[in-house]
Design a protein around this motif. Structure first.
Motif: not given
Lengths: 265, 304
Positions: B142-158
């Protein structure tokens, strides 16, 4: 025809029961199955689908666990016998690994069981001879016909020289002509090796031609309705199937099947 | 031969469409430049032109059409402009130069490959765990799937900020983002592949009294190879996207992402498009390379 020697039976089932719990309620796959198989017997299990013939074979192989009664293989529980690699099992599909050559496929059980390389080589050579596949060791499975693939899978089951050979409709998917040929070869192989063979089939002529004993089963619940000792000689050319004895045994099998099963269902 | 013709026809049609699209896209800018250069344009007033439709302007100022394919900073550069820019920044440029796309491509490629290796390794390990442990199947998947629902453009700066705060910068943060995108297809493909042997195959191993690890090495792993390669092809493309996205928030120092960003700062559309094409060519080559490896490996295994 029962073997009267002092050795213990190879397979002995007493009041064997197996009930599967399914979503539609319990399914009585085997009920009160009693059977004794002596060393060197060729026993066929015949019956319509759902009669438990495959399930019984799987119980012997410890691939299913009975829910009642007792079952012993070589005097042990089936699971102990499995751990001691007491039997080779041949499935309906050849199930060869496509990424292994025929020789490598036959080596698979030997690798798992820790045979030395020389021993592996030696066993592969001798079982390829047994099933008449010399020279095909380096071929991949897709390069062989269906009948040859099934022979290779029999060779794989023979590779580690278990005394019992369990065969679950091994020739069911092959055409009549190939099947006749393989039946003949199987009898020759049985005569040469003296193995105890349990053989599940749908085909009356196949069962009669091959077996020393024919176990007729019927469904709902899966049970044995008749056990026929074959009066046929151990030397059996293919045309024995036209002899009166053969036809009589086949007739008895058919009667047994009819008695246990209504085809109107 | 017939298929070559068909492919060429499609390519030609796309290029033609592209050239055609340049005309209305660039006509206003071209007319403004032409007016400044003293040419007569219709209508003469800039305000009227701003409000007029692009197609209307093209119809009235047919003389300006060739110029729409030759602007210095077009809205939409013509194909030959992109090709020339690609040539100038690769072949005609010293590859150590900051102006060389080969240099920037290598910066991105190295992060891509590093991320791909990490992601693939992680993906395979997770898949092995998921296939062998029901607990992992239920807790990790489930976490692997959730991880892919976050837009990478939002996560990358963090990711970049967090790693920077513990003193990690340079190629690693980009590789982490790359790995983040590429592990998922590998997990999904490998779980499917490791589970691909049917019940009969598993029963057969049971009759040999084979151990779990024997079952893994002799049956599950080889059986999963075709699935692995399919996943790797998706994974490497995702890795490249991850590396490019990872270059955007760092202020565009080097890499294809930096070229994209710099191009957009200065309105250098030709530069943007050539960077895009460089990325596309790079991705295509990587996928093709994996395809080649796939054929070689599967052929060797007797499976192709």
């Amino acid at each position: 025809m029962t073997n009267e020697s002092n050795s213990q039976p190879v397979i002995e089932a007493r009041q064997l029961d197996l009930t599967f719990e399914t979503n539609d309620g319990p399914v009585h796959a085997l009920k009160d199955v009693d059977l004794t198989v002596e060393k060197g017997d060729f026993v066929s299990f015949i019956g319509p689908s759902g009669c438990g013939k495959t399930t019984f074979l799987r119980c012997i192989a410890a691939l299913e666990a009975p829910t009642g009664g007792t079952l012993s293989v070589n005097g042990m529980t089936p699971d102990e016998a499995r751990r001691q690699r007491a039997y080779g099992y041949v499935f309906q599909a050849a199930g060869l690994y496509p990424w292994r050559t025929i020789a490598k496929n036959i080596k698979l059980p030997l690798e798992i069981m820790g045979y030395s390389r020389e021993k592996q080589q030696e066993r592969v050579k001798s079982v390829l001879e047994l099933v008449d596949l010399e020279g095909f060791g380096e071929k991949f499975p897709w390069q062989l016909s269906g009948g040859m693939q099934q022979r290779a899978s029999i060779a794989r089951a023979l590779a580690f020289d278990a005394d019992i050979l369990l065969m679950d409709e091994p020739f069911g998917a092959l055409d009549e002509i190939v099947r006749d040929h393989l039946n003949e070869q199987l009898l020759a192989l049985w005569a040469r090796t003296g193995k105890t063979i349990g053989f599940v089939t749908h085909s009356i002529p196949e069962a009669v031609y091959l077996s020393t004993r024919i176990v007729v089963m019927s469904p709902r619940p899966g049970r044995i309705t008749d056990v026929i000792e074959s009066p046929l000689p151990s030397e059996r050319p293919l045309d024995i199937r036209d002899s009166p004895e053969f036809i009589e045994v086949a007739h008895r099998v058919r009667e047994g099947l009819r008695a246990g099963h209504s085809y109107d269902e | 031969m017939k298929s070559v013709l068909a492919v060429l026809t499609v390519v030609a049609a796309l290029v033609a469409l592209w050239y055609a699209a340049c005309v209305p896209m660039n006509i206003k800018g071209v007319l403004t430049e032409a007016e400044r250069a003293g040419a007569e344009v219709e209508p003469a007033s800039p305000r009227e032109r701003r409000e007029a439709s692009a197609f209307g302007l093209v119809a009235k100022n047919g003389f300006a059409i060739p110029a729409t394919w030759a602007q210095e900073r077009p809205r939409l550069p013509a194909p030959h402009q992109v090709v020339i820019e690609l040539w100038d920044t690769t072949v005609a440029q010293n590859i150590t130069s900051k102006r060389s796309l080969v240099y920037h491509g290598w910066v991105t490629l190295s992060a891509t490959l590093m991320g791909f290796v990490i992601g693939t390794g992680l993906g395979i390990l997770l898949a092995v765990g998921i296939v062998h442990s029901r607990v992992m199947d239920m807790s990790v998947m489930p976490w692997a799937i959730v991880s892919q629902t976050i837009p990478i453009i939002a996560l990358a700066p963090m990711i970049i900020v967090v790693l920077y705060s513990i003193g990690i910068q340079g190629i690693i943060p980009k590789a982490v983002i790359s790995a983040y995108l590429s592990f998922f297809p590998v997990v999904v493909g490998m779980v499917k592949g490791l589970r691909s042997p049917d019940a009969m195959q598993l029963d057969l191993l049971r009759t040999y009294n084979a151990s779990q690890s024997q079952g893994f090495w002799k049956l599950r792993l080889p059986a999963s190879m075709p699935y692995l390669f399919a996943s790797l092809k998706i994974g490497i493309a995702a890795s490249l996207v991850g590396a490019i996205v990872g270059e955007l928030p760092t202020g565009a120092v080097a890499g294809l992402g930096a070229r994209l960003l710099a191009g957009s700062y200065y309105g250098q559309t030709v530069q943007i498009w050539s960077a895009l094409f460089a990325a596309a060519i790079l991705a295509a080559s990587l996928v093709a390379l994996l395809g080649l490896m796939e054929r070689k490996v599967l052929k060797r295994m007797g499976m192709a």
